[in-house]
Enzyme design. Sequence first.
Site, PDB file in Angstrom:
ATOM      1  CG  LEU A 298      -1.951  -1.086   1.386  1.00  0.00           C
ATOM      2  CD1 LEU A 298      -2.657  -0.969   2.738  1.00  0.00           C
ATOM      3  CD2 LEU A 298      -2.963  -1.028   0.250  1.00  0.00           C
ATOM      4  CG  ASP A 299       0.314   4.507  -2.778  1.00  0.00           C
ATOM      5  OD1 ASP A 299       1.089   3.693  -3.316  1.00  0.00           O
ATOM      6  OD2 ASP A 299      -0.526   5.175  -3.414  1.00  0.00           O
ATOM      7  CD  GLN A 300       5.743   7.265   3.852  1.00  0.00           C
ATOM      8  OE1 GLN A 300       6.233   7.638   2.789  1.00  0.00           O
ATOM      9  NE2 GLN A 300       6.292   7.539   5.017  1.00  0.00           N
TER      10      GLN A 300
ATOM     11  CB  THR B 297      -2.911   3.828   1.212  1.00  0.00           C
ATOM     12  OG1 THR B 297      -2.893   4.707   0.097  1.00  0.00           O
ATOM     13  CG2 THR B 297      -4.185   3.010   1.189  1.00  0.00           C
TER      14      THR B 297
END
Length: 546
Positions: free
Chosen positions: A380-382, A384
Amino acid sequence: MFHPITAPIAPAPSQLNSPFSYEPHPLCRQAAAMVQAHLVTEPLLAQEVAKGKMLGVLVCRDSNGSLGFLAAYSGQLCGRADWPWFVPAVFDYLQPDGYFRQEEARISAMNHRIAALENSKELLDLTDALARTKADAEAQTEAYRQMMAASKARRHALRQQATPEQQADMTRQSQFQKAELRRMKKQWTAKLQLLHDRLAPLQEAIRLLQHERQNSSEALQQWLFDHFVMLNAKGEKLTLTQIFAATPQRVPPSGAGECCAPKLLQYAFLHQLQPLAIAEFWQGESPKTEVRHPGHYYPACRGKCKPILEWMLKSIPLSVLREDAPSSHGNDLEVVYSDPHILVVNKPSGLLSVPGLTGEESVESLLCKDYGRVYMVHRLDQDTSGLLVVALTPDVYHNLQRQFLAREIYKRYIALLDGNLPAGATGIITLPLSPDIADRPRQMVDYEHGKEAVTHFEVLSMEVTHYEVLPTEDCCSRVALTPHTGRTHQLRVHCAHRDGLGRPIVGDPLYGSRHPLQRLCLHAETLSFRHPVSGQPLTFRSPAPF
């Protein structure tokens, strides 16, 4: 160029903001409004800006202590870089009688000559004749081979009962056909060679012109980079060539030095103005590839501007926001399920999934402390938050990877979007994505080279809801997002892009605008997959924290 701010709506900041991480200062918003008001008085410029243009403002203090601002536009407007009221280009290479225009005209003339040669009747006729001759040669040769194969089959069928004289005749027939095939090939080769010989001088002339054009274009680009001389706050100078020589790309990208921020700072340093606050905002129609919304503020691009601005601002202390500072998520990584084969964790916003270049903690590094070696199946993106499945053995990792590749793993996200959408609306977004090379880590919609990206959406509400993350006058929509592919920033771009939902995710600094919470309101709520050992269907759910 220096426009006074006679009635400031807020005190001037004590420290210049980072062009890459900022919330627009109220004085920048005031200056932006004055830029918009000026454009109303310039119909020609307003018409051009309406097609889509990045504008910028730099609030400054002059040597007398007076407060004012500078305004800039990226690139050119109506083919010019020297419009009054705006700061000029760092280097105006577009003067009609200048070296750049002369060389550009010479290269353009080469293009016309190349096009004329490529479309000449002689070349087209010879190319067509060569193609037809090749096709005739292949057809006749293949037909003769088939005849030889049929003759060989007949001889083979008759050979057992044939007399010695008949067998000798069959051998002579076979030898003749083979010799005839060789003669046929030789004749066609001669015809093709004749056409090649007539084509060669024309093709060589085109090749030499193309080579000259390439060399001239590269030399002109190098000349351009050498004439963009950038100042810093100390009055030191470096060309774009020198600035980018120390970067991994080594060569400046096209358009470097023509964005708003370098132009604004260059003018300020040249005229002994003290920079106080900087901001860039989009005006006009949203572009087809990038995510840009009218009136929204955006950080400076990293591919073109980061090396330049780092040089220009190297002696100026900057204020930055969260993504340029250490994360403050703590160690609140929640393990919601574990067995000897897998872990399912609930990642907080601000925590990396895997270790990055800065040495920050990540899901992987935290889990390794308690579980030894772990295998990150997906990320997951940082910014998110939400559910991740992690493998504890290589075999389990490969099994889960196969499930991802076969699109057998179900993921559902909850997002808070900035603006109203019709309640109950559903649909599919199919916008192919590719990296924005000039501004990583941004992604762009790319119908020519982009990879397939598919997202199903459902609008859960369109209420005017007051969240702690939003100013009270803002409206938002709660949306469920189900990705059918896993491209970088897929959900963020599909929400923000004009051909997607046209509403950026709240708190998205890349594709939207900031809010006081300073977190991305995107949460991986549901995760379903088959257990990689037992095959049992598993579903996990983590309610969104917003």
